[in-house]
Design a protein around this motif. Structure first.
Motif, PDB file in Angstrom:
ATOM      1  N   ASP A   7      -9.975  -4.890  -8.432  1.00  0.00           N
ATOM      2  CA  ASP A   7      -8.890  -4.747  -7.334  1.00  0.00           C
ATOM      3  C   ASP A   7      -8.077  -6.116  -7.468  1.00  0.00           C
ATOM      4  N   ALA A   8      -7.228  -6.243  -8.268  1.00  0.00           N
ATOM      5  CA  ALA A   8      -6.239  -7.449  -8.396  1.00  0.00           C
ATOM      6  C   ALA A   8      -4.874  -7.168  -8.804  1.00  0.00           C
ATOM      7  N   PHE A   9      -4.064  -8.038  -8.473  1.00  0.00           N
ATOM      8  CA  PHE A   9      -2.588  -7.517  -8.643  1.00  0.00           C
ATOM      9  C   PHE A   9      -2.316  -8.188 -10.233  1.00  0.00           C
ATOM     10  N   VAL A  10      -2.048  -7.238 -11.156  1.00  0.00           N
ATOM     11  CA  VAL A  10      -1.883  -7.521 -12.338  1.00  0.00           C
ATOM     12  C   VAL A  10      -0.380  -7.201 -12.997  1.00  0.00           C
ATOM     13  N   VAL A  11       0.028  -8.065 -13.788  1.00  0.00           N
ATOM     14  CA  VAL A  11       1.405  -7.855 -14.372  1.00  0.00           C
ATOM     15  C   VAL A  11       1.533  -8.040 -15.722  1.00  0.00           C
ATOM     16  N   VAL A  47       2.863   9.889 -17.996  1.00  0.00           N
ATOM     17  CA  VAL A  47       2.225   8.632 -18.326  1.00  0.00           C
ATOM     18  C   VAL A  47       2.676   7.634 -17.096  1.00  0.00           C
ATOM     19  N   GLU A  48       1.753   7.013 -16.460  1.00  0.00           N
ATOM     20  CA  GLU A  48       1.841   6.365 -15.699  1.00  0.00           C
ATOM     21  C   GLU A  48       1.362   4.845 -15.961  1.00  0.00           C
ATOM     22  N   ASP A  49       1.749   3.701 -15.395  1.00  0.00           N
ATOM     23  CA  ASP A  49       1.128   2.311 -15.703  1.00  0.00           C
ATOM     24  C   ASP A  49      -0.224   2.015 -14.904  1.00  0.00           C
ATOM     25  N   ILE A  50      -0.094   2.450 -13.630  1.00  0.00           N
ATOM     26  CA  ILE A  50      -1.330   1.820 -13.182  1.00  0.00           C
ATOM     27  C   ILE A  50      -1.427   2.867 -11.758  1.00  0.00           C
ATOM     28  N   ILE A  51      -2.838   3.189 -11.549  1.00  0.00           N
ATOM     29  CA  ILE A  51      -3.278   4.077 -10.582  1.00  0.00           C
ATOM     30  C   ILE A  51      -3.832   3.264  -9.518  1.00  0.00           C
ATOM     31  N   ASP A  52      -3.383   3.276  -8.107  1.00  0.00           N
ATOM     32  CA  ASP A  52      -4.027   2.377  -7.369  1.00  0.00           C
ATOM     33  C   ASP A  52      -4.628   3.562  -6.074  1.00  0.00           C
ATOM     34  N   SER A  53      -4.009   3.680  -4.962  1.00  0.00           N
ATOM     35  CA  SER A  53      -4.412   4.717  -4.094  1.00  0.00           C
ATOM     36  C   SER A  53      -4.311   6.100  -4.925  1.00  0.00           C
ATOM     37  N   GLY A  54      -3.599   6.437  -5.609  1.00  0.00           N
ATOM     38  CA  GLY A  54      -3.477   7.619  -6.304  1.00  0.00           C
ATOM     39  C   GLY A  54      -2.531   8.810  -5.591  1.00  0.00           C
ATOM     40  N   LEU A  55      -2.201   7.925  -4.452  1.00  0.00           N
ATOM     41  CA  LEU A  55      -1.171   9.113  -3.610  1.00  0.00           C
ATOM     42  C   LEU A  55       0.088   9.529  -4.532  1.00  0.00           C
ATOM     43  N   THR A  56       0.895   8.585  -4.989  1.00  0.00           N
ATOM     44  CA  THR A  56       1.923   8.775  -5.722  1.00  0.00           C
ATOM     45  C   THR A  56       1.687   9.865  -6.650  1.00  0.00           C
ATOM     46  N   LEU A  57       0.610   9.842  -7.520  1.00  0.00           N
ATOM     47  CA  LEU A  57       0.399  10.744  -8.775  1.00  0.00           C
ATOM     48  C   LEU A  57      -0.035  12.105  -8.092  1.00  0.00           C
ATOM     49  N   GLY A 109       4.667  -4.095 -18.930  1.00  0.00           N
ATOM     50  CA  GLY A 109       5.536  -3.113 -18.209  1.00  0.00           C
ATOM     51  C   GLY A 109       5.257  -3.348 -16.823  1.00  0.00           C
ATOM     52  N   LEU A 110       4.364  -3.947 -16.201  1.00  0.00           N
ATOM     53  CA  LEU A 110       3.792  -4.144 -14.717  1.00  0.00           C
ATOM     54  C   LEU A 110       4.747  -5.430 -14.239  1.00  0.00           C
ATOM     55  N   ASP A 111       5.285  -5.357 -13.079  1.00  0.00           N
ATOM     56  CA  ASP A 111       6.045  -6.121 -12.605  1.00  0.00           C
ATOM     57  C   ASP A 111       5.468  -7.158 -11.293  1.00  0.00           C
ATOM     58  N   TYR A 112       6.125  -8.365 -11.031  1.00  0.00           N
ATOM     59  CA  TYR A 112       6.099  -8.902  -9.742  1.00  0.00           C
ATOM     60  C   TYR A 112       7.478  -9.190  -9.314  1.00  0.00           C
ATOM     61  N   VAL A 138       0.822  -1.303   0.075  1.00  0.00           N
ATOM     62  CA  VAL A 138      -0.117   0.020  -0.005  1.00  0.00           C
ATOM     63  C   VAL A 138       0.873   1.380  -0.067  1.00  0.00           C
ATOM     64  N   SER A 139       0.527   2.077  -0.873  1.00  0.00           N
ATOM     65  CA  SER A 139       1.230   3.203  -0.870  1.00  0.00           C
ATOM     66  C   SER A 139       1.100   4.129   0.326  1.00  0.00           C
ATOM     67  N   SER A 140       2.002   4.913   0.607  1.00  0.00           N
ATOM     68  CA  SER A 140       1.967   5.803   1.919  1.00  0.00           C
ATOM     69  C   SER A 140       1.648   7.165   1.602  1.00  0.00           C
ATOM     70  N   ASP A 176      -6.298   1.556 -14.314  1.00  0.00           N
ATOM     71  CA  ASP A 176      -6.998   2.590 -12.980  1.00  0.00           C
ATOM     72  C   ASP A 176      -7.706   1.392 -12.142  1.00  0.00           C
ATOM     73  N   LYS A 177      -7.341   1.337 -11.009  1.00  0.00           N
ATOM     74  CA  LYS A 177      -8.157   0.631  -9.742  1.00  0.00           C
ATOM     75  C   LYS A 177      -9.121   1.440  -9.082  1.00  0.00           C
ATOM     76  N   PRO A 178     -10.098   2.224  -9.407  1.00  0.00           N
ATOM     77  CA  PRO A 178     -10.674   3.189  -8.879  1.00  0.00           C
ATOM     78  C   PRO A 178     -11.489   2.761  -7.529  1.00  0.00           C
TER      79      PRO A 178
HETATM   80  P1  XMP Z   1      -0.715   4.327  -5.689  1.00  0.00           P
HETATM   81  O1  XMP Z   1      -1.225   3.497  -4.415  1.00  0.00           O
HETATM   82  O2  XMP Z   1       0.496   5.577  -5.290  1.00  0.00           O
HETATM   83  O3  XMP Z   1       0.314   3.416  -6.435  1.00  0.00           O
HETATM   84  O4  XMP Z   1      -1.404   4.834  -6.787  1.00  0.00           O
HETATM   85  C1  XMP Z   1       0.737   3.128  -7.802  1.00  0.00           C
HETATM   86  C2  XMP Z   1       1.812   2.209  -8.058  1.00  0.00           C
HETATM   87  O5  XMP Z   1       1.636   0.996  -7.353  1.00  0.00           O
HETATM   88  C3  XMP Z   1       2.059  -0.019  -8.067  1.00  0.00           C
HETATM   89  N1  XMP Z   1       0.908  -0.857  -8.321  1.00  0.00           N
HETATM   90  C4  XMP Z   1       1.033  -2.081  -8.962  1.00  0.00           C
HETATM   91  N2  XMP Z   1       2.040  -2.569  -9.661  1.00  0.00           N
HETATM   92  N3  XMP Z   1       0.864  -4.511 -10.480  1.00  0.00           N
HETATM   93  C5  XMP Z   1       1.727  -3.790 -10.318  1.00  0.00           C
HETATM   94  O6  XMP Z   1       2.801  -4.185 -10.929  1.00  0.00           O
HETATM   95  C6  XMP Z   1      -0.549  -3.961  -9.716  1.00  0.00           C
HETATM   96  O7  XMP Z   1      -1.481  -4.743  -9.746  1.00  0.00           O
HETATM   97  C7  XMP Z   1      -0.286  -2.638  -9.058  1.00  0.00           C
HETATM   98  N4  XMP Z   1      -0.892  -1.935  -8.311  1.00  0.00           N
HETATM   99  C8  XMP Z   1      -0.342  -0.740  -7.822  1.00  0.00           C
HETATM  100  C9  XMP Z   1       2.536   0.696  -9.553  1.00  0.00           C
HETATM  101  O8  XMP Z   1       4.052   0.848  -9.226  1.00  0.00           O
HETATM  102  C10 XMP Z   1       1.923   2.076  -9.525  1.00  0.00           C
HETATM  103  O9  XMP Z   1       2.945   2.813 -10.134  1.00  0.00           O
END
Ligand code: XMP
Ligand code: MG
Length: 177
Positions: free
Chosen positions: A150-154, A98-108, A157-160, A75-77, A130-132
């Motif tokens: 809400d699932a962890f995707v790869v 340009v970002e791969d994925i938005i989760d909490s949105g806090l980073t962006l 470009g996205l990694d595990y 979880v992003s802080s 986007d995971k709204p």
């Molecule tokens: P926040 O919470 O700040 O974080 O929006 C966005 C960053 O979290 C990572 N993230 C993922 N990376 N699969 C990934 O490979 C996922 O399902 C996933 N969800 C979040 C990612 O680095 C993104 O920039």
């Protein structure tokens, strides 16, 4: 190596290609007559970034930032460390993040405030995924490829643990693999 580890393909490479071309056309229309600095967020955005930039028909400069979020677990802080800043000045410039994925949105949210403080002319965000459901702030992307559950995707470009970035499709990781 990869078969069995990805439980389910969520978005195929053909679906991605179609959507990226649409986004490129829309961005081209929206910025017609202007130059654009496209800022890719390393490393997750690199594959999307390279395809998207080539579908945008504008005078474009490319730059990259690398950031990491402090905090435990997945979880992003919201406290973001900038590991690599822009090479170009962004003052008075139209910037597209340009970002791969938005989760909490806090980073962006942090990155947007940071770039606005550097007096950009305009700032928009384009994310592939986007995971709204997971949002912890009111950040809304200006351009979005796909909303996903809400699932962890790869893949794409996205990694595990740094693997799977080179998969052409986007898939859900098998938790037992
Ligand atoms: P926040 O919470 O700040 O974080 O929006 C966005 C960053 O979290 C990572 N993230 C993922 N990376 N699969 C990934 O490979 C996922 O399902 C996933 N969800 C979040 C990612 O680095 C993104 O920039
Ligand atoms: Mg990322």
């Amino acid at each position: 190596m990869v078969k069995g580890k990805v439980e389910q393909i969520l978005i195929t490479k053909d679906e991605i290609a179609t959507r990226v071309a649409e986004l490129g056309r829309k961005i081209t229309e929206d910025y017609r007559g202007r130059d654009l600095l496209i800022v890719g967020i390393l490393k997750g955005a690199i594959v999307f970034y390279s395809d998207l930039c080539r579908s945008i028909d504008l005078p474009v400069k490319m730059d990259f930032m690398s950031v990491s979020s402090y905090g435990a677990g997945t979880v992003s802080s919201g406290i973001v460390k900038i590991n690599k800043d822009l090479d170009h000045s962004c003052e008075g410039v139209d910037v597209l993040i340009v970002e791969d994925i938005i989760d909490s949105g806090l980073t962006l949210q942090y990155l947007k405030e940071y770039l606005i403080s550097r007096q950009v002319r305009s700032l928009k965000v384009c994310c592939l995924l986007d995971k709204p459901e997971r949002r912890k702030c009111d950040l809304v992307p200006d351009y979005c490829g796909f909303q996903i559950p809400d699932a962890f995707v790869v893949g794409y470009g996205l990694d595990y643990a740094e693997y799977f970035r080179n998969l052409p499709d986007i898939g859900i990781l098998n938790p037992d693999a």
